[in-house]
Design a protein around this motif. Structure first.
Motif, short mmCIF file in Angstrom:
data_model
loop_
_atom_site.label_atom_id
_atom_site.label_comp_id
_atom_site.label_asym_id
_atom_site.label_seq_id
_atom_site.Cartn_x
_atom_site.Cartn_y
_atom_site.Cartn_z
N PHE A 3 5.29 55.76 42.00
CA PHE A 3 4.03 56.44 41.73
C PHE A 3 2.91 55.50 42.17
CE2 PHE A 3 6.93 58.35 38.67
CZ PHE A 3 6.62 59.69 38.78
N HIS A 4 1.83 56.05 42.68
CA HIS A 4 0.69 55.25 43.08
C HIS A 4 -0.56 56.11 43.03
CE1 HIS A 4 1.05 57.03 47.20
NE2 HIS A 4 2.32 57.01 46.87
N HIS A 5 -1.71 55.49 43.20
CA HIS A 5 -2.99 56.20 43.10
C HIS A 5 -3.03 57.06 41.83
CE1 HIS A 5 -2.74 55.31 47.47
NE2 HIS A 5 -3.98 54.90 47.23
N VAL A 6 -2.69 56.42 40.71
CA VAL A 6 -2.74 57.11 39.41
C VAL A 6 -4.20 57.30 39.04
CG1 VAL A 6 -2.09 56.98 36.97
CG2 VAL A 6 -0.56 56.03 38.73
N THR A 7 -4.63 58.55 38.90
CA THR A 7 -6.04 58.83 38.61
C THR A 7 -6.26 59.28 37.17
OG1 THR A 7 -5.81 61.09 39.44
CG2 THR A 7 -6.59 59.41 41.00
N GLU A 8 -5.20 59.68 36.48
CA GLU A 8 -5.26 60.06 35.07
C GLU A 8 -4.02 59.49 34.39
OE1 GLU A 8 -5.47 64.32 34.66
OE2 GLU A 8 -6.93 64.48 36.28
N GLU A 9 -4.15 59.12 33.10
CA GLU A 9 -3.02 58.58 32.34
C GLU A 9 -1.77 59.42 32.61
OE1 GLU A 9 -2.79 55.89 30.28
OE2 GLU A 9 -4.86 55.32 30.65
N LEU A 10 -0.74 58.79 33.16
CA LEU A 10 0.46 59.50 33.58
C LEU A 10 1.56 59.34 32.55
CD1 LEU A 10 1.60 61.05 36.08
CD2 LEU A 10 2.48 58.85 36.88
N ARG A 11 2.17 60.45 32.13
CA ARG A 11 3.32 60.46 31.24
C ARG A 11 4.39 61.33 31.91
NH1 ARG A 11 0.34 57.25 29.84
NH2 ARG A 11 -0.32 56.63 27.77
N VAL A 12 5.56 60.75 32.11
CA VAL A 12 6.63 61.41 32.85
C VAL A 12 7.92 61.36 32.06
CG1 VAL A 12 7.91 61.46 35.03
CG2 VAL A 12 5.53 60.70 35.02
N LEU A 13 8.54 62.51 31.87
CA LEU A 13 9.87 62.59 31.30
C LEU A 13 10.86 62.34 32.43
CD1 LEU A 13 11.72 63.35 28.89
CD2 LEU A 13 11.61 65.70 29.73
N VAL A 14 11.77 61.40 32.24
CA VAL A 14 12.72 61.00 33.27
C VAL A 14 14.13 61.27 32.78
CG1 VAL A 14 13.51 59.12 34.76
CG2 VAL A 14 11.16 59.11 33.91
N VAL A 15 14.92 61.97 33.60
CA VAL A 15 16.33 62.24 33.27
C VAL A 15 17.19 61.62 34.36
CG1 VAL A 15 18.08 64.02 32.88
CG2 VAL A 15 15.72 64.39 32.11
N PHE A 16 18.14 60.78 33.95
CA PHE A 16 19.08 60.14 34.87
C PHE A 16 20.47 60.76 34.71
CE2 PHE A 16 16.03 56.68 34.19
CZ PHE A 16 15.88 56.15 35.46
N SER A 17 21.15 60.95 35.83
CA SER A 17 22.55 61.39 35.78
C SER A 17 23.29 60.73 36.93
CB SER A 17 22.63 62.90 35.92
OG SER A 17 23.97 63.31 35.84
N PRO A 18 24.38 60.00 36.64
CA PRO A 18 24.88 59.65 35.32
C PRO A 18 23.87 58.77 34.59
CG PRO A 18 26.01 58.36 37.01
CD PRO A 18 25.13 59.34 37.72
N PRO A 19 24.14 58.43 33.32
CA PRO A 19 23.16 57.66 32.56
C PRO A 19 22.86 56.30 33.17
CG PRO A 19 25.24 57.82 31.37
CD PRO A 19 25.37 58.67 32.57
N GLU A 20 21.63 55.85 32.97
CA GLU A 20 21.26 54.52 33.42
C GLU A 20 21.94 53.47 32.55
OE1 GLU A 20 17.09 53.68 32.56
OE2 GLU A 20 17.19 55.19 30.99
N ASP A 21 22.07 52.29 33.08
CA ASP A 21 22.69 51.19 32.30
C ASP A 21 21.71 50.60 31.33
OD1 ASP A 21 25.12 51.45 33.61
OD2 ASP A 21 24.43 50.20 35.27
#
Length: 105
Positions: free
Chosen positions: A87-105
């Motif tokens: 992500f770059h050029h963030v112009t407003e407070e960014l909140r992102v739900l992230v889903v990993f598959s398979p699960p992250e370590d």
């Protein structure tokens, strides 16, 4: 069943002092909340897992591989495993739900 409230997750993430809070890890997937403020640098690197991003709030540019797009509330982006992204050029407070598959370590 597990139920989470984004406002509580964001408070927990903030209290921990990090940009990312993993709040779920199961056998086939994991999930977390990622946050960046305007001007903040996204330091993540390519992951070994497929990812799905859902932007909860904010606005930024997202580059995945060689493609760049503007993302904001309601944007959902798939990032294949091993693909550089940030992500770059963030112009407003960014909140992102992230889903990993398979699960992250």
């Amino acid at each position: 069943m597990k139920v989470f409230r984004l406002d509580r997750l964001d408070a927990e993430r903030s209290e921990g002092g990090g940009a990312y809070l993993r709040f779920l890890k199961e056998r086939h997937m994991s999930a977390g909340l990622y946050a960046l403020s305007p001007g903040e640098t996204d330091t993540q690197t390519a992951h070994a897992q497929d990812e799905l991003y859902q932007v909860i709030s904010g606005r930024a540019e997202l580059t995945v591989g060689g493609e760049t797009t503007t993302v904001g509330r309601g944007s959902v982006v798939y990032v294949p495993a091993g693909t550089p992204h940030r992500f770059h050029h963030v112009t407003e407070e960014l909140r992102v739900l992230v889903v990993f598959s398979p699960p992250e370590d």
